[in-house]
Scaffold this motif. Structure first.
Motif, mmCIF file in Angstrom:
data_model
loop_
_atom_site.group_PDB
_atom_site.id
_atom_site.type_symbol
_atom_site.label_atom_id
_atom_site.label_comp_id
_atom_site.label_asym_id
_atom_site.label_seq_id
_atom_site.Cartn_x
_atom_site.Cartn_y
_atom_site.Cartn_z
ATOM 1 N N MET A 124 7.558 -0.884 10.493
ATOM 2 C CA MET A 124 8.789 -0.298 11.014
ATOM 3 C C MET A 124 8.527 1.091 11.609
ATOM 4 O O MET A 124 8.998 1.409 12.703
ATOM 5 C CB MET A 124 9.819 -0.193 9.890
ATOM 6 N N LEU A 144 17.760 5.854 15.306
ATOM 7 C CA LEU A 144 17.801 5.132 14.050
ATOM 8 C C LEU A 144 19.189 5.161 13.437
ATOM 9 O O LEU A 144 19.623 4.229 12.770
ATOM 10 C CB LEU A 144 16.846 5.855 13.114
ATOM 11 N N PHE A 145 19.872 6.285 13.634
ATOM 12 C CA PHE A 145 21.167 6.468 12.993
ATOM 13 C C PHE A 145 22.314 6.062 13.919
ATOM 14 O O PHE A 145 23.451 5.983 13.496
ATOM 15 C CB PHE A 145 21.354 7.927 12.582
ATOM 16 N N VAL A 149 21.737 -1.823 14.120
ATOM 17 C CA VAL A 149 20.669 -2.655 13.549
ATOM 18 C C VAL A 149 19.376 -2.526 14.357
ATOM 19 O O VAL A 149 18.894 -3.502 14.943
ATOM 20 C CB VAL A 149 21.108 -4.132 13.505
ATOM 21 N N ALA A 151 16.246 -0.116 13.464
ATOM 22 C CA ALA A 151 15.101 -0.090 12.557
ATOM 23 C C ALA A 151 15.191 -1.205 11.521
ATOM 24 O O ALA A 151 14.165 -1.743 11.093
ATOM 25 C CB ALA A 151 15.013 1.271 11.870
ATOM 26 N N SER A 152 16.403 -1.553 11.118
ATOM 27 C CA SER A 152 16.524 -2.603 10.103
ATOM 28 C C SER A 152 16.060 -3.956 10.648
ATOM 29 O O SER A 152 15.510 -4.772 9.894
ATOM 30 C CB SER A 152 17.950 -2.686 9.565
ATOM 31 N N LEU A 155 12.352 -3.842 10.217
ATOM 32 C CA LEU A 155 11.971 -4.033 8.817
ATOM 33 C C LEU A 155 12.102 -5.507 8.425
ATOM 34 O O LEU A 155 11.224 -6.063 7.746
ATOM 35 C CB LEU A 155 12.833 -3.152 7.914
ATOM 36 N N SER A 195 27.162 -3.839 12.871
ATOM 37 C CA SER A 195 26.349 -2.804 12.262
ATOM 38 C C SER A 195 26.475 -2.919 10.763
ATOM 39 O O SER A 195 27.383 -3.576 10.246
ATOM 40 C CB SER A 195 26.746 -1.419 12.763
ATOM 41 N N LEU A 196 25.539 -2.311 10.097
ATOM 42 C CA LEU A 196 25.573 -2.347 8.636
ATOM 43 C C LEU A 196 26.744 -1.512 8.149
ATOM 44 O O LEU A 196 27.207 -0.606 8.834
ATOM 45 C CB LEU A 196 24.258 -1.800 8.084
ATOM 46 N N PRO A 197 27.236 -1.818 6.945
ATOM 47 C CA PRO A 197 28.338 -1.025 6.408
ATOM 48 C C PRO A 197 27.898 0.412 6.117
ATOM 49 O O PRO A 197 26.715 0.738 6.120
ATOM 50 C CB PRO A 197 28.707 -1.759 5.114
#
Lengths: 200, 200, 200
Positions: A124, A144-145, A149, A151-152, A155, A195-197
């Motif tokens: 990653m 990244l921020f 989704v 960098a995730s 990974l 997107s992630l929570p």
């Protein structure tokens, strides 16, 4: 390895283009744009190799990577208007690029004898830290921020590769599958704005 | 060393929690928070080891540190509401943590044969640079520049340790005294809102 | 080498002064200013040596560099008012300093056996990356992107040195010429407010 080496050079070239173009809305002169392209292209792999203590760094040991970067910066300078219209194409290249460099990073880490958990993180890092360093230098909130989704996905691809590798899948199909996973996750996330929570 | 190794793991766990919680007011998703926790936990020690050329980095060579970090990130995710109410407790943990990692950093540097002046700086770096890298990545003014007597408390503790060590005090009482000094300086500075003078 | 070693110490001392003074308009206490001076002084050379895998880092192996830095920070603290009036003198020192460290960086890289293209970049990194790291930590847009022909003057000087070296010019006249080129480019650029074109 016949195909891998040219792919690495092409990926480096693409990263340099995207890095140099990243600053075109700001108060950077050509040198600043070129410098940013350079940092973007070498950042992730260099950080991986410095963390793992693997010397010489890839681009220090093989000057062709430097030429690929210079060519990328030059391409960005000459064609930045046309490239600006190719956002979709550039996005696809970038998505393939992060998938590809993730798996190369995992393989390099494994070849240096680290444990699989470390190898996943190093994969990653190879893919995303060039962009993170670029954004930090230009005072942006790192990609990244910001991006859905990003960098995730890398990974996840790294972990898939390590799992399939553990169960004995050959390298070539494994690379295809794992890079494909990164690309699919990223495309689906962008298309449906997933997107992630958050912590709230 | 019976007690030191678990303390190192616990300290790493705590750093990961504080790093992951540091971004909860911002536009970060869970992955961004976890990534930030990770960087905070490994940043200081990694920078120290890279500067000193000490390979493998601690967390690369011992995967238990990675597990401590993952557990810290998970803890932050699951209990971030309750942890938010424990500010005082977290502050105390952080204060003990920076004292502890300062002295460990000093000892590691000494064991690598550097001079005492370098060892003092490496002790401080071990304790504070994870937070500095975290703040730089998230576009904050680094903690070092904001908080009352933070890094300077670490540097003071490192110097005390080196002086007492020079005069032959045994390691265990020396650690207790030096970590105590860091804690006391920091608590007094925060309680009375002390800070060093400025250039004006 | 009779004159080179004291020049290196003096250059390090000057970088520490400029770094410590760089933060005097901001909300930094003395410790923050000193820390910034320290990072500015060691950043470029440390990054060069870490990229090239050259250990120990200069300031880790020779504690006199640390004393030069401390003296620079102390000088900045004691004389910051008078120094503020010497902007022109400080500018000249800085300009000589970046030229000098560029060429030293090139020579160090060559002595480690890298190719000339890498050596040119390492020369530039030695001179400017301390300032870039300083600006990134203090949330400024890095000097590299702001100032007229700063890093590019260093890169030009590095390339001139490598070309003249290739054609057999002796080291001492080559250093004089190459450092002179850096200084002249920089002075002309500042006087006439020249800058490189932008991507638009």
């Amino acid at each position: 390895m016949d195909i891998q080496y040219p792919l690495e050079l092409i990926g480096t070239f693409m990263f340099a283009i995207s890095g140099a173009l990243a600053v075109q809305d700001r108060e950077h002169d050509l040198f600043g744009a070129g410098f940013t392209g350079f940092i973007t292209a070498i950042g992730g792999g260099s950080l991986r190799d410095i963390i793992l203590g693997s010397y010489p760094l890839v681009w220090v040991g093989d000057v062709w990577f430097l030429y690929a970067i210079f060519l990328g910066i030059l391409t960005a300078f000459l064609f930045h208007r046309s490239l600006g219209k190719l956002r979709r194409t550039l996005f696809l290249f970038d998505t393939f690029g992060i998938g590809f460099f993730t798996i190369l990073g995992v393989e390099k880490a494994l070849s240096l004898g680290v444990q699989v958990e470390i190898a996943a993180i190093m994969g990653m890092f190879s893919a995303v830290m060039g962009g993170v360093i670029r954004d930090t230098l230009t005072n942006e909130v790192p990609i990244l921020f910001r991006r859905e989704v990003y960098a995730s996905a890398c990974l996840a691809g790294a972990i898939i590769y390590l799992v399939l590798n553990h169960f004995g899948l050959d390298r070539d199909p494994n690379m295809l599958i794992s890079i494909g996973i990164v690309i699919i996750i990223r495309l689906v996330a962008v298309k449906y704005k997933l997107s992630l929570p958050r912590l709230e």
